[in-house]
Motif scaffolding. Structure first.
Motif, PDB file in Angstrom:
ATOM      1  N   ILE A  59       0.754  -1.573  -0.186  1.00 20.24           N
ATOM      2  CA  ILE A  59       0.194  -0.218  -0.147  1.00 20.24           C
ATOM      3  C   ILE A  59       1.007   1.467   0.182  1.00 20.24           C
ATOM      4  O   ILE A  59       0.509   2.256  -1.200  1.00 20.24           O
ATOM      5  N   LEU A  62       2.613   1.924  -2.949  1.00 23.24           N
ATOM      6  CA  LEU A  62       1.132   2.214  -4.414  1.00 23.24           C
ATOM      7  C   LEU A  62       1.412   3.664  -4.302  1.00 23.24           C
ATOM      8  O   LEU A  62       0.999   4.492  -5.191  1.00 23.24           O
ATOM      9  N   VAL A  91     -14.352  -1.999  -8.822  1.00 23.15           N
ATOM     10  CA  VAL A  91     -12.625  -1.802  -7.152  1.00 23.15           C
ATOM     11  C   VAL A  91     -12.250  -2.049  -8.458  1.00 23.15           C
ATOM     12  O   VAL A  91     -10.757  -2.095  -8.284  1.00 23.15           O
ATOM     13  N   ARG A  92     -11.646  -4.141  -8.188  1.00 23.54           N
ATOM     14  CA  ARG A  92     -10.765  -4.355  -9.205  1.00 23.54           C
ATOM     15  C   ARG A  92      -9.474  -3.425 -10.316  1.00 23.54           C
ATOM     16  O   ARG A  92      -8.921  -3.476  -9.772  1.00 23.54           O
ATOM     17  N   ASN A  95      -8.078  -0.790  -8.669  1.00 23.21           N
ATOM     18  CA  ASN A  95      -7.190  -1.258  -8.124  1.00 23.21           C
ATOM     19  C   ASN A  95      -5.559  -1.326  -9.337  1.00 23.21           C
ATOM     20  O   ASN A  95      -4.488  -0.320  -8.985  1.00 23.21           O
ATOM     21  N   ASN A  98      -4.318   1.986 -10.022  1.00 19.60           N
ATOM     22  CA  ASN A  98      -3.979   2.747  -8.681  1.00 19.60           C
ATOM     23  C   ASN A  98      -4.133   4.144  -8.490  1.00 19.60           C
ATOM     24  O   ASN A  98      -3.600   5.387  -8.061  1.00 19.60           O
ATOM     25  N   ALA A 115     -14.350  -7.857  -6.321  1.00 21.07           N
ATOM     26  CA  ALA A 115     -12.680  -6.634  -6.564  1.00 21.07           C
ATOM     27  C   ALA A 115     -11.480  -8.172  -5.878  1.00 21.07           C
ATOM     28  O   ALA A 115     -10.807  -7.794  -6.952  1.00 21.07           O
ATOM     29  N   THR A 118      -8.564  -7.207  -4.230  1.00 22.47           N
ATOM     30  CA  THR A 118      -7.525  -5.961  -4.509  1.00 22.47           C
ATOM     31  C   THR A 118      -8.465  -4.540  -4.179  1.00 22.47           C
ATOM     32  O   THR A 118      -7.703  -3.716  -3.851  1.00 22.47           O
ATOM     33  N   ASP A 119      -9.070  -4.553  -2.587  1.00 22.89           N
ATOM     34  CA  ASP A 119     -10.079  -4.461  -2.498  1.00 22.89           C
ATOM     35  C   ASP A 119      -8.946  -3.300  -0.597  1.00 22.89           C
ATOM     36  O   ASP A 119      -9.145  -2.440  -0.378  1.00 22.89           O
ATOM     37  N   ARG A 120      -7.835  -5.123  -1.047  1.00 22.81           N
ATOM     38  CA  ARG A 120      -6.809  -4.566   0.404  1.00 22.81           C
ATOM     39  C   ARG A 120      -6.439  -3.621   0.545  1.00 22.81           C
ATOM     40  O   ARG A 120      -5.469  -3.071   1.032  1.00 22.81           O
ATOM     41  N   TYR A 121      -5.627  -3.364  -1.207  1.00 29.11           N
ATOM     42  CA  TYR A 121      -4.915  -2.437  -1.279  1.00 29.11           C
ATOM     43  C   TYR A 121      -5.224  -0.691  -1.444  1.00 29.11           C
ATOM     44  O   TYR A 121      -4.771  -0.605  -2.030  1.00 29.11           O
ATOM     45  N   LEU A 122      -6.287  -0.374  -1.771  1.00 28.97           N
ATOM     46  CA  LEU A 122      -6.545   0.244  -2.069  1.00 28.97           C
ATOM     47  C   LEU A 122      -7.441   0.770  -1.005  1.00 28.97           C
ATOM     48  O   LEU A 122      -7.988   0.526   0.167  1.00 28.97           O
TER      49      LEU A 122
END
Length: 224
Positions: A59, A62, A91-92, A95, A98, A115, A118-122
């Motif tokens: 995170i 990014l 959402v994916r 990500n 970015n 998703a 991938t929402d864990r990194y947004l």
């Protein structure tokens, strides 16, 4: 009896056929690496650049890469009135490009299935209604651009999207609410050449984010 509970979120889509196994050789002396992943392997849905990295390290990287393309800024807002399954797909896509922030407008809980975690990194935030999103964009000096094939929309391919922008997407089917349209500075639509009336919401998001990226970031700078 029909259940009103929300479907469980999927686990991280991992299996032994993807990713990498335990780290070969001496472990790197770098705090970004996760000892558990180094020992057991990394089967997550991440690009090779981030293999074995901890989630906070990914995170942070990014965020740093996004800062490198300033003053270009991109946020995405998605209206969530119908628990649309396409929200996860959008959402994916956010990500993948970015984006700085994703706003879920309306219902707080949204369909995460598409998703693929991938929402864990947004950075994902909730906005209760259209006015709350408009207030945020005004404070952040972001131009709200709605994406929908409504009267008054202009072709995406002949329009330069603002450098500091919040792209706003509606639910699959009904599209943007009239209240949201009123908050947008402009509307864009993707030209079509077949018989279908509209694009799938997830596909429209992918095309529009790609168009903004080509104009204001460029593939090379995004990948640096």
């Amino acid at each position: 009896m029909t259940s009103t509970s929300e479907p469980p979120e999927p686990d991280d889509p991992t299996n032994t056929d993807v990713g990498v196994g335990p780290y070969p050789g001496p472990w790197p002396d770098d705090p970004r690496f996760d000892p558990e992943l180094l020992a057991q392997g990394d089967r997550r849905n991440v690009i090779d650049r981030y293999r074995y990295w901890t989630m906070p390290a990914i995170i942070a990287d990014l965020d740093a890469r996004r800062q490198a393309i300033r003053p270009a800024r991109l946020q995405v807002a998605i209206q969530n009135w119908q628990h649309d399954f396409n929200i996860g797909s959008m959402v994916r896509t956010a990500n993948a490009f970015n984006v700085e922030l994703v706003h879920i407008v309306g219902r707080r809980r949204w369909n995460r299935r598409g998703a693929m975690v991938t929402d864990r990194y947004l950075h994902v935030v909730h906005q209760p209604d259209e006015q709350a999103l408009a207030d945020h964009c005004k404070a952040e000096e972001l131009t709200m651009v709605g994406v929908d094939n409504l009267p008054g929309s202009v072709p995406l391919e002949t329009t330069e999207l603002p450098q500091a922008c919040c792209l706003v997407f509606g639910s699959e089917g009904p599209g943007l609410t009239p209240e949201m349209v009123d908050k947008c500075e402009k509307l864009v639509a993707i030209s079509q050449y077949g018989s279908t009336r509209s694009f799938n919401a997830g596909a429209a998001a992918a095309i529009t984010l790609y168009q903004w990226t080509l104009t204001h970031a460029g593939p090379a700078r995004v990948r640096e």
